[in-house]
Design a protein around this motif. Structure first.
Motif, PDB file in Angstrom:
ATOM      1  N   TRP A 138      35.631  -3.464 -16.732  1.00  0.00           N
ATOM      2  CA  TRP A 138      35.409  -2.277 -15.857  1.00  0.00           C
ATOM      3  C   TRP A 138      33.974  -1.870 -15.368  1.00  0.00           C
ATOM      4  CZ3 TRP A 138      33.205   2.655 -16.402  1.00  0.00           C
ATOM      5  CH2 TRP A 138      33.473   3.467 -15.391  1.00  0.00           C
ATOM      6  N   GLN A 139      33.284  -1.594 -16.508  1.00  0.00           N
ATOM      7  CA  GLN A 139      31.936  -1.459 -16.350  1.00  0.00           C
ATOM      8  C   GLN A 139      31.032  -2.365 -15.698  1.00  0.00           C
ATOM      9  OE1 GLN A 139      29.966  -0.934 -20.137  1.00  0.00           O
ATOM     10  NE2 GLN A 139      28.583   0.864 -19.104  1.00  0.00           N
ATOM     11  N   THR A 140      31.261  -3.945 -15.828  1.00  0.00           N
ATOM     12  CA  THR A 140      30.504  -4.661 -15.287  1.00  0.00           C
ATOM     13  C   THR A 140      30.960  -5.042 -13.764  1.00  0.00           C
ATOM     14  OG1 THR A 140      30.722  -6.278 -17.577  1.00  0.00           O
ATOM     15  CG2 THR A 140      29.986  -7.309 -15.431  1.00  0.00           C
ATOM     16  N   VAL A 141      32.000  -4.869 -13.487  1.00  0.00           N
ATOM     17  CA  VAL A 141      32.571  -4.925 -12.152  1.00  0.00           C
ATOM     18  C   VAL A 141      31.729  -3.649 -11.213  1.00  0.00           C
ATOM     19  CG1 VAL A 141      34.356  -4.506 -10.364  1.00  0.00           C
ATOM     20  CG2 VAL A 141      34.463  -6.210 -12.331  1.00  0.00           C
ATOM     21  N   GLY A 142      31.775  -2.452 -11.909  1.00  0.00           N
ATOM     22  CA  GLY A 142      31.204  -1.255 -11.248  1.00  0.00           C
ATOM     23  C   GLY A 142      29.750  -1.362 -10.960  1.00  0.00           C
ATOM     24  N   ILE A 143      29.079  -2.179 -11.772  1.00  0.00           N
ATOM     25  CA  ILE A 143      27.492  -2.107 -11.426  1.00  0.00           C
ATOM     26  C   ILE A 143      27.136  -3.359 -10.704  1.00  0.00           C
ATOM     27  CG2 ILE A 143      27.084  -1.118 -13.786  1.00  0.00           C
ATOM     28  CD1 ILE A 143      26.357  -3.835 -15.054  1.00  0.00           C
ATOM     29  N   SER A 144      27.992  -4.143 -10.351  1.00  0.00           N
ATOM     30  CA  SER A 144      27.616  -5.371  -9.654  1.00  0.00           C
ATOM     31  C   SER A 144      27.751  -4.958  -7.965  1.00  0.00           C
ATOM     32  CB  SER A 144      28.642  -6.419  -9.767  1.00  0.00           C
ATOM     33  OG  SER A 144      28.514  -7.510  -8.721  1.00  0.00           O
ATOM     34  N   PRO A 145      26.728  -5.405  -7.301  1.00  0.00           N
ATOM     35  CA  PRO A 145      26.352  -4.956  -5.978  1.00  0.00           C
ATOM     36  C   PRO A 145      27.052  -5.726  -5.108  1.00  0.00           C
ATOM     37  CG  PRO A 145      24.460  -6.174  -6.782  1.00  0.00           C
ATOM     38  CD  PRO A 145      25.433  -5.860  -8.066  1.00  0.00           C
ATOM     39  N   THR A 146      27.397  -7.055  -5.451  1.00  0.00           N
ATOM     40  CA  THR A 146      27.870  -7.741  -4.416  1.00  0.00           C
ATOM     41  C   THR A 146      29.567  -8.163  -4.669  1.00  0.00           C
ATOM     42  OG1 THR A 146      27.471  -9.771  -5.935  1.00  0.00           O
ATOM     43  CG2 THR A 146      25.970  -9.069  -4.130  1.00  0.00           C
ATOM     44  N   LEU A 147      30.341  -7.702  -5.632  1.00  0.00           N
ATOM     45  CA  LEU A 147      31.659  -7.933  -5.966  1.00  0.00           C
ATOM     46  C   LEU A 147      32.376  -7.323  -4.766  1.00  0.00           C
ATOM     47  CD1 LEU A 147      32.161  -8.038  -9.752  1.00  0.00           C
ATOM     48  CD2 LEU A 147      31.851 -10.230  -8.178  1.00  0.00           C
ATOM     49  N   PHE A 148      31.994  -6.125  -4.179  1.00  0.00           N
ATOM     50  CA  PHE A 148      32.850  -5.479  -3.344  1.00  0.00           C
ATOM     51  C   PHE A 148      31.960  -5.351  -2.073  1.00  0.00           C
ATOM     52  CE2 PHE A 148      34.710  -2.828  -7.225  1.00  0.00           C
ATOM     53  CZ  PHE A 148      35.763  -3.933  -7.099  1.00  0.00           C
TER      54      PHE A 148
END
Length: 482
Positions: A34-44
């Motif tokens: 959850w934390q890693t997805v949240g800090i990724s600028p390009t996954l969403f």
């Protein structure tokens, strides 16, 4: 206890059942995912325009809430409060993160309500609660197996991140919001497991080994390494979504390989081996960012992914090991470690945003400066000698004569339990402690010289000593516990 480590007839690992260990890995992986997805600028896709304008302010508020909760709960843990013993806290933590993520995406991505987006992002700072709950759970795992646990959790993390990349945006947002609930469900499952609750936290290392003080230099060194990786990420080219995938591939590969190595060599685990790889990987990432020309974003992303993922596994394992070797509860150790890392990472981003643009220096000079800081950190702040001195430290007491109250067999038994010595290795260690030479040991145990030397090498490796005298001194140090 050696049988517990091997997970043999009773199907246990470090006093935990195999099922409890699997739930621990899965739950921790969901939280980190959850934390890693949240800090990724390009996954969403990007947030709506008005909400995008408040993201920086929201992130600052989130950091403030996170650090405040770390300080408060870490202090409570230091005073003797058991976080996992507070069931309402374990229930509230994942629900808060689920609500925060849902509000953030609803207001910022589906609609365009900046105030709601700001509130949702700030509320995500409550992740500190779930973070420290998992820290306490890790305190129930023998520190020699913490590497395997953390590496497996990060493998789950990167697998979840890759899953998100193949989903439609709405489905990806939904999966991300559900991750804290899955992590919380795993946590509550563990808290209902009697064998897990019966496992005494941080009880695998004898009291005579433990230190009263935290090794603050190690925390600062980790913080500096984290800041360096943040700067490397800024200095590299802007990442496209396809390049971001290479970071995830690198993370999955590193965590999987680390877990495989840990599973096969868990009894020979030497923290120094992890440390020796950290600096070269970080320095290598800096060099790759320097030498690669434009158009090779995927290689830069892969290199940064390797160093970042290994660094995170190293950090978590370091905190687990420090917790096992101090009298401080694991939640307090993790609070100090993560707070230090967060502060240094924040300072690094402030430097990159506010200072770096005003420095009229070539790209090569800036990268060289980063390299210099990494090397100086390895030499003076977090040197290998500092790491090994802490993890190989035992209380230094004058050698005392063995009498009826201080049995050599008892000392060897304690060492065997801590380091996972086999029965044959325990027998040899006892004879070594009694000052028997190799010929006497061979005759008494009916083994060949080569077999004896092999056993001695294994004993040295497990106990992290380099000579017969060091082994004897190590075994004598257990006499203080009698």
């Amino acid at each position: 206890m050696h049988d517990n480590i091997a997970g043999e007839s009773e199907g246990r690992r470090d006093g935990l059942t195999s099922s409890a260990y699997a739930v621990l890995v899965a739950g921790l992986g969901c939280y980190i995912g959850w934390q890693t997805v949240g800090i990724s600028p390009t996954l969403f896709p990007a947030a709506n325009p008005a909400s995008t304008a408040v993201l920086d302010v929201g992130n600052n508020l989130e950091t403030a809430v996170f650090l405040t909760l770390l300080a408060l709960l870490g202090w409570k843990a230091k005073k003797g409060m058991s976080l996992v013993g507070c069931k309402p806290l374990a229930i509230a933590a994942p629900l808060l993160l689920f609500a925060a993520t849902t509000v953030t995406y609803t207001c910022g991505w589906i609609y365009d309500e900046p105030l709601g987006t700001l509130a949702g992002i700030a509320l995500e700072g409550t992740k500190a609660i779930l973070f420290l709950l998992w820290a306490e759970c890790l305190g129930r795992v023998r520190f020699r197996s913490s590497l395997l646990c953390v590496a497996l959790a990060y493998a789950v993390t990167f697998a979840l991140c890759l899953l998100v990349t193949v989903l439609e945006p709405l489905a990806a947002l939904t999966v991300h919001a559900l991750m804290p609930l899955l992590s919380g469900a795993a946590l509550l499952t563990l808290l209902r497991d009697r064998s897990f609750l019966a496992a005494p936290p941080q009880a695998f290392v004898p009291e005579s080994v433990k230190s009263e003080r935290l090794p603050l230099r190690l925390f600062v060194g980790i913080g500096i390494f984290g800041a360096i990786i943040s700067v490397i990420n800024v200095l590299s080219e802007s990442k496209s979504s396809s390049a971001e995938l290479y970071t995830l591939y690198a993370g999955l590969a590193v965590s999987t390989v680390t877990a495989l190595v840990a599973a096969r060599r868990v009894e020979k685990f030497d923290f120094g081996m992890l440390y020796r790889l950290t600096t070269p990987l970080i320095v290598g990432s800096v060099i790759i960012v320097l030498v690669l020309e434009s158009g090779h974003q995927q290689y830069e992303a892969f290199a940064i992914g390797v160093s970042w993922s290994f660094f995170r596994i190293f950090s978590w394992t370091l905190w687990c090991s420090i917790a096992s070797r101090t009298h401080s509860p694991s939640a307090f150790v993790f609070a100090v470690g993560q707070a230090t890392l967060s502060v240094f990472a924040t300072l690094a981003y402030l430097f990159c945003d506010g200072v770096l643009p005003n420095i009229h220096a070539s790209f090569t000079v800036m990268v060289a400066a980063v390299l210099l800081v990494a090397i100086l950190n390895s030499i003076f702040v977090m040197s290998e000698s500092d790491v090994l001195r802490f993890f190989r430290r035992r209380t230094t007491t004058p050698r005392r004569r063995m009498d009826d109250e201080i049995s050599p067999a008892t000392c060897v038994e304690k060492a065997a339990a801590e380091f996972g010595l086999s029965k044959r290795e325990e027998e040899i260690a006892l004879l070594v402690m009694e000052s028997k030479n190799n010929a006497v040991i061979q005759n008494q145990l009916c083994i060949t010289e080569s077999t004896l030397r092999t056993h001695l090498r294994n004993i040295y490796g497990k106990t992290s000593v380099h000579s017969r005298q060091e082994l004897i001194d190590l075994l004598f140090s257990y006499a203080e516990e009698e």
